[in-house]
Design an enzyme around this catalytic site. Structure first.
Site, PDB file in Angstrom:
ATOM      1  N   ARG A 242       0.851  -1.184   0.000  1.00 60.08           N
ATOM      2  CA  ARG A 242       0.000   0.000   0.000  1.00 60.08           C
ATOM      3  C   ARG A 242       0.889   1.237   0.000  1.00 60.08           C
ATOM      4  NH1 ARG A 242      -3.702  -1.011   5.085  1.00 60.08           N
ATOM      5  NH2 ARG A 242      -4.619   0.998   4.535  1.00 60.08           N
ATOM      6  N   HIS A 243       0.261   2.370  -0.295  1.00 60.72           N
ATOM      7  CA  HIS A 243       0.936   3.659  -0.136  1.00 60.72           C
ATOM      8  C   HIS A 243       1.401   3.778   1.316  1.00 60.72           C
ATOM      9  CE1 HIS A 243      -2.638   4.730   2.140  1.00 60.72           C
ATOM     10  NE2 HIS A 243      -3.298   4.092   1.194  1.00 60.72           N
ATOM     11  N   ASN A 249      -5.445   8.270   6.945  1.00 64.84           N
ATOM     12  CA  ASN A 249      -5.241   7.059   7.742  1.00 64.84           C
ATOM     13  C   ASN A 249      -5.111   7.455   9.214  1.00 64.84           C
ATOM     14  OD1 ASN A 249      -3.087   5.559   5.281  1.00 64.84           O
ATOM     15  ND2 ASN A 249      -5.204   5.030   5.723  1.00 64.84           N
ATOM     16  N   ARG A 292      -1.465   9.734  -2.623  1.00 59.81           N
ATOM     17  CA  ARG A 292      -0.638   9.022  -1.655  1.00 59.81           C
ATOM     18  C   ARG A 292       0.217   7.905  -2.269  1.00 59.81           C
ATOM     19  NH1 ARG A 292      -6.110   8.391  -1.044  1.00 59.81           N
ATOM     20  NH2 ARG A 292      -7.054   6.370  -0.517  1.00 59.81           N
ATOM     21  N   GLU A 312      -8.334   3.458  -5.043  1.00 61.05           N
ATOM     22  CA  GLU A 312      -9.020   2.761  -3.970  1.00 61.05           C
ATOM     23  C   GLU A 312     -10.515   2.651  -4.259  1.00 61.05           C
ATOM     24  OE1 GLU A 312      -8.963   0.583  -2.124  1.00 61.05           O
ATOM     25  OE2 GLU A 312      -8.728   1.001   0.005  1.00 61.05           O
ATOM     26  N   HIS A 377      -3.764   0.290  -2.692  1.00 60.20           N
ATOM     27  CA  HIS A 377      -4.585   0.617  -1.531  1.00 60.20           C
ATOM     28  C   HIS A 377      -5.134  -0.651  -0.903  1.00 60.20           C
ATOM     29  CE1 HIS A 377      -4.699   4.834  -2.994  1.00 60.20           C
ATOM     30  NE2 HIS A 377      -4.656   4.260  -4.167  1.00 60.20           N
TER      31      HIS A 377
END
Lengths: 461, 519
Positions: A242-243, A249, A292, A312, A377
């Site tokens: 993932r980023h 987040n 991101r 995402e 994502h």
């Protein structure tokens, strides 16, 4: 209405799959042993299930091993071994019965019949079966005369087969090569010019160097052909991550297009070191079009490509909310999602099922490529992982894909080896486990009753 | 320190910037690299085997998905060089002068291919000619090697006399070559023309001579395919496309849902139901479908209520595709154009600047739509009679594919409510009939604004999904120009020249080249 939704099992079949074919299909593998039939069967089945077409492999070797508990030697496969021939034919008939059950009663749409099927007699038997049951049939023949490829196959998957539990490698190789000779004696390849010219099939030659495709009948067959033409057997690894941790987040918000947090930026640096350490030649890097992932890739100092379809999952009206806010603002939606997370579509947004359809071109391209790093994502990564690790729609939304962790997938034998690398940069945990309490209280009660009943039966003996 | 990212204002794509200005992105594209280095697709086959049909259809598809592609038809070059075609004698292999002209035409076309791929940002060139001899194909392979182009052959093999006669009637008899002939004479002459080629035809040999080439043999109009050594993504896409197209006569009907509540209010997007007039249209559509009297009509809708309600009135099975949903207006969903102009004046202006690439904030662009809708196109190619009940922007995308419209034109194609467009493949293209079902509706079309100022910010066109209209086939012969090029002596074995010719054609030059590296 989720109630009726669950009571119609056919509803779960992706609605777009039905235009692909109008009847159940049997895919029949053909080829001498060690030609990659089981490899293709399993891979194809994994792909079809992932795109939402219920598919199952029926491997004749498994049936044979059930019928004949201890394999002794290649003599079993001699065509003049009448007793063995009878057993093998019986196994085929049992397997076909299971195919029928799967396609007629268990909601299956495609059955892959994985056996040598090298004689016209055997194939005619199958064609009769097809006609009786009004199925479609598509043959996949693998032809290979490159001795190196064959030897490699044998070492890769046969040496560790249940048929050869403890024997010496060379003895295994020797026996297996003799087994192949038994089949060669009676092998009748598909004949596109005369005998088999009206059948639908693909002949795969020399591990994909060449293909002969005959009479594709429908869309699903053309997708199968396309898939088989895109897969390869060269060794390569796919890295999924993932980023880095994002501002959203940190706040517990879903979706949106926020930037990396300071820890996220740290992860991006760690990722660069990781790539340098692993000395990956010709690594392709793919990101989504959300900030991101691009920020993460920027840090790597290598070329990367942006794919909108890696974005995402779209949470529609719930975008940028925290789970708490969703629960307060849309309590019903929140509950519905936990009931069936795979099929649940956010209002004005997407479901995991939609995601899979969106991601299909990525999977196809990953199959074509060599080494690739995909920076994406949580939901997207779960979908991709489910494809590689053959996870069902049920398990998919709960696969663990934590931040700051890279998963390395390497094809091995019939499956995929996974290695997880945590890059030692702290991050929040964005994972929500499957809820413990079943939302279907009535179902839960019946299960409980059933268990109590079974317990009673157990104690009464 | 990672570079700062700025979001390109029209496409909403994040690219690295210097001092707040988007720098030339090092590598970021709108999508994956599809065709690099350039590819030359070489058609192979006797006349009337569908080479031009395939060339043009494939080119239309590739341009629509954003890969700049162009057809180079050697026959057109020949018609420029030789103003008047008399008889099939021109094509006899012992007609020395004619052979020379034909050779020059091929070389001129190859030179244009080179220009297109190296100087005009073309990515795929389709070389549409018979290319039936090994000699000709070897020359092309050398041309490819020298210039760093990939070569992919598409051979069409067909021996069904009915198919061939049909092809001749459909596209040859009306060709400029036969404008002064009646049908029967034209048919006769053309058949003899085919025989001239047949004598020297060397089909691709997958077992020996051509086993290392990348190609697809299309046999009997798609009944069978032989595919050899696919090298890359674009070749695999081409093969997939060729395996899905067919030539059965059929019609595709495109229409929008009936007028919706939102339409009445002038609102974009959303998921409203049909208005009264919309329901009336659905009834009229049902009647229309019945009158068409089609066998096996498939009906496809989006997953939005208004299109499903429309299909429901037809009382036939239909299938829902999420991919057919209307373009996502993002933050502008459910607004009227007025509201959008008030609340997001910048966005409103940007959209008019470049409506194809413009992506609504958190929404989609027409460019995104093309990528989304591509599987529907593939599905439509496989089908026979289909009615697609969709939405304005989606319908424009689909129409642009069938009618070969560029990205520039696509967002302004007229797709009014309550009108069905019937598309029927004919010869090399598509016939369109527009049928208004006589139920009034609002007009949702916005014309291209008068003064559209093109802003400085532009668009990352390369490798993004950018439909271009298939360019006009090159006609310029450039035969005269060949005088200026370096001519090398050729060994006699390179061309199969036979004895005397009896042509009445005047040639401006007797030179002929066999070197493929044209400078």
């Amino acid at each position: 209405d989720p109630e009726s939704y669950h009571s119609c099992p056919s509803y779960n079949v992706s609605s777009w799959a039905s235009y692909m074919t109008n009847s159940p299909t049997m895919i029949v593998m053909i080829g001498l042993p060690a030609r990659g039939k089981t490899y293709m069967s399993k891979k194809l089945t994994r792909y079809l299930n992932w795109i939402g077409v219920p598919t199952k492999v029926f491997n004749l070797g498994v049936y044979r091993r059930e019928a004949v508990k201890a394999y002794k030697s290649y003599d079993f496969f001699r065509h003049d071994n009448e007793e063995a021939m009878e057993i093998r034919k019986q196994c085929a008939l049992v397997a076909l019965e299971d195919v029928k059950t799967y396609l007629n009663e268990e909601g299956g749409q495609i059955a892959v019949f994985d056996a040598t099927n090298t004689t016209r007699e055997r194939r005619d038997l199958i064609l009769d079966f097809i006609q009786e049951n009004a199925y479609k049939v598509f043959f996949v023949e693998s032809v290979c005369d490159d001795p190196e490829v064959i030897a490699a196959n044998i070492l890769d998957v046969k040496v560790s087969s249940p048929d050869y539990p403890e024997t010496h490698r060379e003895r295994v190789m020797d026996d297996f090569l003799k087994r192949i000779e038994c089949y060669k004696v009676t092998y009748q390849p598909l004949d596109p010019d005369e005998y088999d010219k009206d059948l639908s099939f693909i002949k795969v030659m020399n591990v994909g160097r060449r293909y002969l495709v005959n009479r594709v009948q429908d869309y699903i067959q053309s997708k199968i052909v396309y898939y088989l033409m895109n897969i390869h057997v060269h060794s390569h690894s796919i890295y999924l991550c993932r980023h880095g941790e994002s501002e959203h987040n940190v706040q517990g918000r879903i979706g949106g297009d926020s930037e990396l947090s300071p820890r996220g930026r740290q992860f991006a640096s760690a990722l660069r070191e990781f790539i340098e350490e692993h000395k990956l030649s010709d690594l392709k890097v793919w990101t989504s079009q959300l900030r991101r992932t691009i920020q993460t890739a920027e840090e790597l100092g290598v070329p990367y490509e942006q794919w909108k379809i890696l974005n995402e999952i779209d949470a529609g009206v719930c975008e940028e909310m925290t789970y708490e806010m969703i629960q307060n603002t849309f309590p019903e939606e929140f509950a519905l999602r936990d009931q069936d997370k795979y099929h649940y579509r956010y209002p004005g947004g997407e479901s995991y099922q939609d995601l899979v359809q969106r991601l299909e071109p990525v999977i196809m391209e990953l199959e074509r490529q060599g080494n690739v790093l995909v920076i994406c994502h949580q939901a997207v990564m779960r979908c991709l992982l489910a494809y590689f690790l053959d996870k069902s729609g049920d398990d998919l939304p709960y696969l663990k894909c934590p931040l700051h962790t890279v998963m390395k997938l390497t094809p091995v034998a019939y499956g995929c080896k996974v290695e997880m690398f945590y890059l030692n940069v702290e991050a929040v945990n964005t994972h929500r486990d499957r809820p413990l309490v079943s939302p279907h209280l009535s179902l839960w009660c019946s299960l409980l009753q059933y268990e109590i009943l079974m317990e009673n039966i157990k104690y009464s003996f | 320190m990672p570079r700062e990212l700025t979001q390109n204002r029209i496409q909403k794509i994040w690219i690295p910037s210097k001092d707040g200005k988007p720098s030339m992105p090092r590598t970021s594209h709108g999508g994956p690299h599809l065709a690099n280095p350039p590819t030359v697709i070489v058609m192979v086959g006797l006349p009337a085997r569908g080479k031009t049909y395939i060339s043009r259809k494939l080119t239309r598809y590739l341009n629509w998905i954003g890969i700049p592609t162009k057809v180079f038809n050697v026959g057109e070059y020949r018609r420029e060089a030789v103003k008047h075609y008399s008889t099939y004698d021109f094509f006899k292999s012992d007609n020395e002068d004619a052979v020379k002209i034909r050779q020059q035409c091929a070389l001129a076309a190859l030179r244009d291919v080179k220009t297109y791929l190296t100087e005009e940002e073309g990515q795929v060139a389709v070389f549409d000619a018979t290319n039936t001899t090994r000699e000709r194909r070897d020359m092309i392979l050398e041309f490819g090697a020298v210039n760093g182009f990939k070569i992919f052959f598409i051979e069409s093999v067909c021996d069904d006399p009915n198919v061939i006669a049909c092809n001749i009637l459909e596209v040859k008899v009306s060709s400029p070559d036969y404008q002064d002939c009646n049908k029967t004479d034209a048919m006769e002459d053309f058949k003899k023309r085919i025989e001239c080629y047949r004598m020297n035809y060397q089909p691709l040999d997958p077992d020996q001579y051509d086993k290392n080439l990348s190609f697809i043999k299309v046999i009997d109009v798609g009944r069978r395919f032989l595919v050899n050594r696919i090298q890359d993504h674009i070749q695999s896409r081409i093969v997939y496309y060729l395996m899905n197209i067919h030539v059965q006569p059929r019609s595709i009907y495109l229409c929008r849902h009936g007028e919706s509540q939102h339409n009445l209010q002038g609102r974009l997007g959303g998921d409203s139901g049909l208005s009264t007039r919309g329901r009336k249209f659905a009834g009229a559509l049902a009647k229309f479908v019945e009158e068409q009297n089609l066998k096996d009509l498939k009906v496809w809708t989006s997953q939005m209520r208004r299109s499903i309600q429309t299909a429901e009135a037809l009382n036939v099975p239909y299938e829902q595709w999420k991919a057919l949903n209307e373009i996502d207006g993002g933050v502008c969903e459910e607004m009227t154009y007025e509201e959008m102009r008030e609340r997001f004046p910048d966005e409103f202006a940007l959209r008019d600047q470049d409506k194809y690439y413009y992506r609504y904030p958190s929404g989609e662009s027409y460019q995104d739509l093309v990528q989304r809708v591509e599987p529907v196109i593939m599905g439509l190619e496989r089908q026979e009679n289909v009615l697609v009940v969709c939405h304005q922007a989606v319908m424009r995308c689909l129409l642009a594919y069938f009618l070969d419209k560029s990205a520039d034109e696509m967002p302004y194609l007229k797709c009014p409510l309550h009108t069905v467009l019937k598309l029927t493949p004919v010869a090399y293209g598509c016939k369109v009939e527009s049928i208004t079902l006589n139920v009034e509706a609002v007009n949702t079309h916005r014309d291209r604004p008068e003064e559209v100022k093109r802003g400085p910010s532009t668009l990352i066109r390369r490798n993004s999904v950018t439909p271009l209209t298939s360019p006009e086939p090159s006609k310029k012969p450039r035969i005269e120009g060949l005088d200026d090029t370096i001519i090398r002596e050729v060994t006699p074995t390179q061309l199969t020249l036979c004895s005397t010719s009896h042509t009445t054609l005047a040639l401006s030059t007797q030179h002929w080249l066999s070197e493929a590296c044209l400078t």
